[in-house]
Scaffold this motif. Structure first.
Motif, PDB file in Angstrom:
ATOM      1  N   SER A 173       1.225  -2.803   4.895  1.00 29.77           N
ATOM      2  CA  SER A 173       0.550  -3.721   3.985  1.00 29.77           C
ATOM      3  C   SER A 173      -0.916  -3.891   4.371  1.00 29.77           C
ATOM      4  O   SER A 173      -1.719  -4.372   3.567  1.00 29.77           O
ATOM      5  CB  SER A 173       1.242  -5.089   3.975  1.00 29.77           C
ATOM      6  N   VAL A 174      -1.260  -3.471   5.589  1.00 34.34           N
ATOM      7  CA  VAL A 174      -2.640  -3.569   6.069  1.00 34.34           C
ATOM      8  C   VAL A 174      -3.006  -2.280   6.799  1.00 34.34           C
ATOM      9  O   VAL A 174      -2.219  -1.772   7.600  1.00 34.34           O
ATOM     10  CB  VAL A 174      -2.827  -4.759   7.037  1.00 34.34           C
ATOM     11  N   ILE A 176      -6.408  -1.015   8.957  1.00 31.74           N
ATOM     12  CA  ILE A 176      -7.687  -1.489   9.489  1.00 31.74           C
ATOM     13  C   ILE A 176      -8.526  -0.304   9.957  1.00 31.74           C
ATOM     14  O   ILE A 176      -8.082   0.502  10.782  1.00 31.74           O
ATOM     15  CB  ILE A 176      -7.467  -2.466  10.659  1.00 31.74           C
ATOM     16  N   HIS A 180      -6.489   4.034   7.928  1.00 29.69           N
ATOM     17  CA  HIS A 180      -6.161   4.565   6.606  1.00 29.69           C
ATOM     18  C   HIS A 180      -6.596   6.013   6.436  1.00 29.69           C
ATOM     19  O   HIS A 180      -6.212   6.667   5.466  1.00 29.69           O
ATOM     20  CB  HIS A 180      -6.753   3.697   5.494  1.00 29.69           C
ATOM     21  N   SER A 189     -11.246  -2.443   5.826  1.00 34.62           N
ATOM     22  CA  SER A 189      -9.810  -2.660   5.919  1.00 34.62           C
ATOM     23  C   SER A 189      -9.248  -2.763   4.506  1.00 34.62           C
ATOM     24  O   SER A 189      -9.941  -3.193   3.579  1.00 34.62           O
ATOM     25  CB  SER A 189      -9.499  -3.945   6.688  1.00 34.62           C
ATOM     26  N   VAL A 191      -5.853  -4.175   2.297  1.00 31.70           N
ATOM     27  CA  VAL A 191      -4.619  -4.957   2.230  1.00 31.70           C
ATOM     28  C   VAL A 191      -3.973  -4.650   0.884  1.00 31.70           C
ATOM     29  O   VAL A 191      -4.622  -4.801  -0.157  1.00 31.70           O
ATOM     30  CB  VAL A 191      -4.897  -6.466   2.355  1.00 31.70           C
ATOM     31  N   SER A 193      -0.221  -4.374  -1.713  1.00 33.10           N
ATOM     32  CA  SER A 193       1.144  -4.802  -1.995  1.00 33.10           C
ATOM     33  C   SER A 193       1.644  -4.026  -3.206  1.00 33.10           C
ATOM     34  O   SER A 193       0.899  -3.863  -4.181  1.00 33.10           O
ATOM     35  CB  SER A 193       1.200  -6.307  -2.280  1.00 33.10           C
ATOM     36  N   GLY A 206      -4.429  -4.348  -4.364  1.00 35.35           N
ATOM     37  CA  GLY A 206      -4.942  -4.502  -3.017  1.00 35.35           C
ATOM     38  C   GLY A 206      -6.385  -4.952  -3.017  1.00 35.35           C
ATOM     39  O   GLY A 206      -7.024  -5.051  -4.071  1.00 35.35           O
ATOM     40  N   THR A 211     -13.731  -5.117   8.177  1.00 36.59           N
ATOM     41  CA  THR A 211     -12.639  -5.279   9.140  1.00 36.59           C
ATOM     42  C   THR A 211     -12.533  -6.710   9.661  1.00 36.59           C
ATOM     43  O   THR A 211     -11.512  -7.077  10.241  1.00 36.59           O
ATOM     44  CB  THR A 211     -12.828  -4.319  10.334  1.00 36.59           C
ATOM     45  N   TYR A 215      -7.390 -11.892   7.132  1.00 34.58           N
ATOM     46  CA  TYR A 215      -6.170 -11.158   6.796  1.00 34.58           C
ATOM     47  C   TYR A 215      -5.046 -12.048   6.257  1.00 34.58           C
ATOM     48  O   TYR A 215      -4.407 -11.686   5.260  1.00 34.58           O
ATOM     49  CB  TYR A 215      -5.689 -10.348   8.006  1.00 34.58           C
ATOM     50  N   LEU A 219      -3.600 -11.245   2.593  1.00 34.74           N
ATOM     51  CA  LEU A 219      -2.194 -10.862   2.427  1.00 34.74           C
ATOM     52  C   LEU A 219      -1.480 -11.789   1.452  1.00 34.74           C
ATOM     53  O   LEU A 219      -0.754 -11.337   0.556  1.00 34.74           O
ATOM     54  CB  LEU A 219      -1.485 -10.881   3.781  1.00 34.74           C
TER      55      LEU A 219
END
Length: 236
Positions: A173-174, A176, A180, A189, A191, A193, A206, A211, A215, A219
């Motif tokens: 889900s994350v 950083i 990726h 970063s 995030v 779903s 998302g 960074t 968070y 989220l």
């Protein structure tokens, strides 16, 4: 506005909403046509040996592909193929079409149906992404070169779609920084779903930011927006 137009408007508004709630760039990957329910199917003869299969999806979009026919195909066969495909596929997604289609009892009709499904499955099924809040990118990063690279990457749909899809498929889900794997976005970063409708993953939402992003807040917001979008997509 038709259903397809309403869907695009919903996805666009979702990206803007998510961006305004988080002050980060928002990413919304819409459903592929192969995951959208079939509303109707029509086989249309265009020459003695060619036909077009036209599929109208529940989101209002239309898929059409050319099907090559044998010399033994008549208008009656095309009509029978239309009826057989419609009965088997209506209400189901194109991705499950092969399993839903059973033999009709007529080998010519079955051949037409198989050719139609093959043509539909071989057609490109592009993901579409809506990006909101790109204006916040400039404020999120100090270095001008980083801002330039991030904005350029966000303009490339295939980069965004691949990035979001890869993170979701990895069960994350994350992601950083370099986690990726997209070098131009190494200062960012993500995030994300998944958007789920009736137990199926049909898209993703998302946010992309520095960074140092918040968070927990990102989220929570992404989860709420993805759930809300999933409920909306059930209406299409």
């Amino acid at each position: 506005m038709d259903a397809h137009g309403r869907l695009e408007e919903t996805l666009h508004r979702t990206s803007d909403l998510l961006a305004s709630l988080t002050n980060y760039a928002a990413l919304v990957v819409g459903p592929k046509s192969e995951t959208v329910a079939v509303r109707s199917v029509q086989m249309v003869g265009v020459s003695p040996t060619l036909a077009t299969v036209v599929v109208v999806l529940s989101n209002g979009s239309v898929e059409n592909e050319t099907v090559h026919l044998g010399d033994d195909v008549t208008d009656s066969h095309l009509a029978a193929a239309t009826g057989h495909l419609s009965a088997a596929l209506a209400g189901d997604a194109l991705s499950s079409a092969a399993a839903a289609l059973k033999p009709s009892g007529d080998p010519i009709v079955d051949r037409i149906c198989d050719e139609a499904l093959t043509a539909l499955r071989s057609s490109p099924s592009d993901d579409h992404v809506w990006v909101g809040g790109t204006s916040s990118v400039a404020a999120a990063f100090d270095a001008v070169e980083v801002v330039r690279e991030v904005l350029f990457a966000l303009e490339q749909q295939f980069i965004v779609v691949s990035l979001v899809s890869d993170i979701v498929q990895r069960g994350m889900s994350v992601a950083i920084g370099v986690e990726h794997g997209v070098e131009p976005l190494s200062a960012c970063s993500i995030v994300v779903s998944p958007v789920v409708v009736d137990g199926e993953h049909v898209g993703s939402v998302g946010v992309l930011g520095p960074t140092r992003m918040n968070y927990p807040q990102a989220l929570a917001t992404v989860d709420v927006v993805s759930e809300r979008l999933g409920r909306r997509l059930r209406d299409y």
